[in-house]
Design a protein around this motif. Structure first.
Motif, PDB file in Angstrom:
ATOM      1  N   LEU A   1      44.547 -38.253  28.023  1.00 25.02           N
ATOM      2  CA  LEU A   1      43.680 -37.592  28.996  1.00 25.02           C
ATOM      3  C   LEU A   1      44.183 -36.190  29.303  1.00 25.02           C
ATOM      4  N   ALA A   2      45.490 -36.042  29.508  1.00 27.04           N
ATOM      5  CA  ALA A   2      46.053 -34.736  29.833  1.00 27.04           C
ATOM      6  C   ALA A   2      45.874 -33.753  28.681  1.00 27.04           C
ATOM      7  N   THR A   3      46.107 -34.201  27.457  1.00 29.20           N
ATOM      8  CA  THR A   3      45.956 -33.321  26.293  1.00 29.20           C
ATOM      9  C   THR A   3      44.502 -32.913  26.098  1.00 29.20           C
ATOM     10  N   THR A   4      43.593 -33.846  26.294  1.00 24.94           N
ATOM     11  CA  THR A   4      42.169 -33.534  26.157  1.00 24.94           C
ATOM     12  C   THR A   4      41.732 -32.515  27.199  1.00 24.94           C
ATOM     13  N   VAL A   5      42.165 -32.704  28.436  1.00 22.05           N
ATOM     14  CA  VAL A   5      41.800 -31.770  29.508  1.00 22.05           C
ATOM     15  C   VAL A   5      42.412 -30.398  29.262  1.00 22.05           C
ATOM     16  N   LEU A   6      43.686 -30.356  28.879  1.00 23.76           N
ATOM     17  CA  LEU A   6      44.344 -29.078  28.614  1.00 23.76           C
ATOM     18  C   LEU A   6      43.709 -28.341  27.445  1.00 23.76           C
ATOM     19  N   GLY A   7      43.148 -29.092  26.517  1.00 28.55           N
ATOM     20  CA  GLY A   7      42.443 -28.491  25.386  1.00 28.55           C
ATOM     21  C   GLY A   7      40.985 -28.229  25.671  1.00 28.55           C
ATOM     22  N   LEU A   8      40.598 -28.321  26.944  1.00 27.81           N
ATOM     23  CA  LEU A   8      39.212 -28.078  27.372  1.00 27.81           C
ATOM     24  C   LEU A   8      38.229 -29.013  26.670  1.00 27.81           C
ATOM     25  N   GLY A   9      38.660 -30.224  26.390  1.00 29.43           N
ATOM     26  CA  GLY A   9      37.775 -31.222  25.801  1.00 29.43           C
ATOM     27  C   GLY A   9      37.568 -31.012  24.324  1.00 29.43           C
ATOM     28  N   VAL A  10      36.870 -29.969  23.956  1.00 30.56           N
ATOM     29  CA  VAL A  10      36.497 -29.730  22.565  1.00 30.56           C
ATOM     30  C   VAL A  10      37.732 -29.536  21.687  1.00 30.56           C
ATOM     31  N   LEU A  11      38.688 -28.747  22.170  1.00 27.85           N
ATOM     32  CA  LEU A  11      39.873 -28.458  21.377  1.00 27.85           C
ATOM     33  C   LEU A  11      40.953 -29.532  21.521  1.00 27.85           C
ATOM     34  N   GLY A  12      40.910 -30.278  22.611  1.00 24.88           N
ATOM     35  CA  GLY A  12      41.964 -31.253  22.861  1.00 24.88           C
ATOM     36  C   GLY A  12      41.663 -32.658  22.396  1.00 24.88           C
ATOM     37  N   PHE A  13      40.390 -33.003  22.257  1.00 28.87           N
ATOM     38  CA  PHE A  13      40.022 -34.380  21.946  1.00 28.87           C
ATOM     39  C   PHE A  13      40.612 -34.850  20.616  1.00 28.87           C
ATOM     40  N   GLY A  14      40.453 -34.047  19.560  1.00 26.77           N
ATOM     41  CA  GLY A  14      40.934 -34.446  18.243  1.00 26.77           C
ATOM     42  C   GLY A  14      42.444 -34.607  18.180  1.00 26.77           C
TER      43      GLY A  14
END
Length: 224
Positions: A28-41
């Motif tokens: 969750l933290a990585t996805t949020v820090l990556g603004l969703g699009v960049l962090g999800f993968g």
């Protein structure tokens, strides 16, 4: 009274629960820090790598340290895979609500199910195989998901039931375990699916990969 083996088993269960929760929070933290699009993968790849290391190879290193290393490991490829998933999902969900006929809506709901299966397995495929292109990784993910449909259905039902119970009776825990639970279930499924491939060196289409992470056992046979 509990035996020593019983206490060891309870300790292992508690450590496993903590690992699932920690991976969920890190995802969750990585996805949020990556603004969703960049962090999800990258977050999904790192979670799949951690689950594969734990469930299939029996390695349990420090969660946070290895997670950060895994996020950076194949950053460009994981971002591409995550971008494909999010872009396709946005298009399909939009079509579900805006399609002019119920037939088109039904087709898009089916497409959403297919995308969900591909999303569940594409990152474990990236972790466990030497498949070189994003298109072939998604094809392999669908092959695994629908080729082991009974396990996919059981896993989806298990995750759905767990999410419903958490949402109904312990909503804060859904945030703590929401991403870790499906990753854990997919890890169990892929451990089962990959096992016969590891034991069949003559199966066509399999390659022996060299695992580059120092925490992982040296080689397994994989789907290509």
């Amino acid at each position: 009274m509990f035996s020593f083996e019983g206490f060891v088993r309870i300790d292992a269960i508690c450590r496993g629960i903590f690992r699932v929760a920690a991976l969920s929070v890190l995802w969750l933290a990585t996805t949020v820090l990556g603004l969703g699009v960049l962090g999800f993968g990258p977050a999904s790849y790192a979670t799949a790598k951690s689950m594969d290391r734990w469930l299939r190879h029996g390695e349990t290193p420090s969660v946070a340290r290895t997670f950060v290393a895994d996020v950076r490991e194949r950053l460009r490829e994981s971002m591409l895979a995550g971008g494909v998933v999010l872009a396709a999902g946005a298009v399909i969900v939009t079509n579900v609500f805006l399609a002019p006929t119920w037939i088109l809506q039904a087709v898009n709901v089916l497409a959403l199910v297919v995308l969900g299966v591909a999303t569940a397995y594409v990152f474990p495929v990236m972790v466990a195989t030497d498949i070189a292109t994003t298109r072939r990784r998604f094809a392999a993910a669908l092959l695994i998901g629908f080729g082991s449909l009974h396990w996919t259905i059981i896993g989806a039902a298990t995750v759905g039931a767990a999410w419903w119970l958490l949402w109904t009776y312990a909503t804060p825990l859904l945030l703590l375990f929401g991403a870790g639970l499906p990753a854990f279930v997919v890890g169990l499924v892929t451990r089962i699916v990959f096992r016969p491939l590891e034991e069949s060196p003559e199966v066509p289409g399999l390659t022996r990969r060299s695992v580059h992470h120092p925490m992982i056992a040296p080689a397994t046979e994989q789907v290509s």
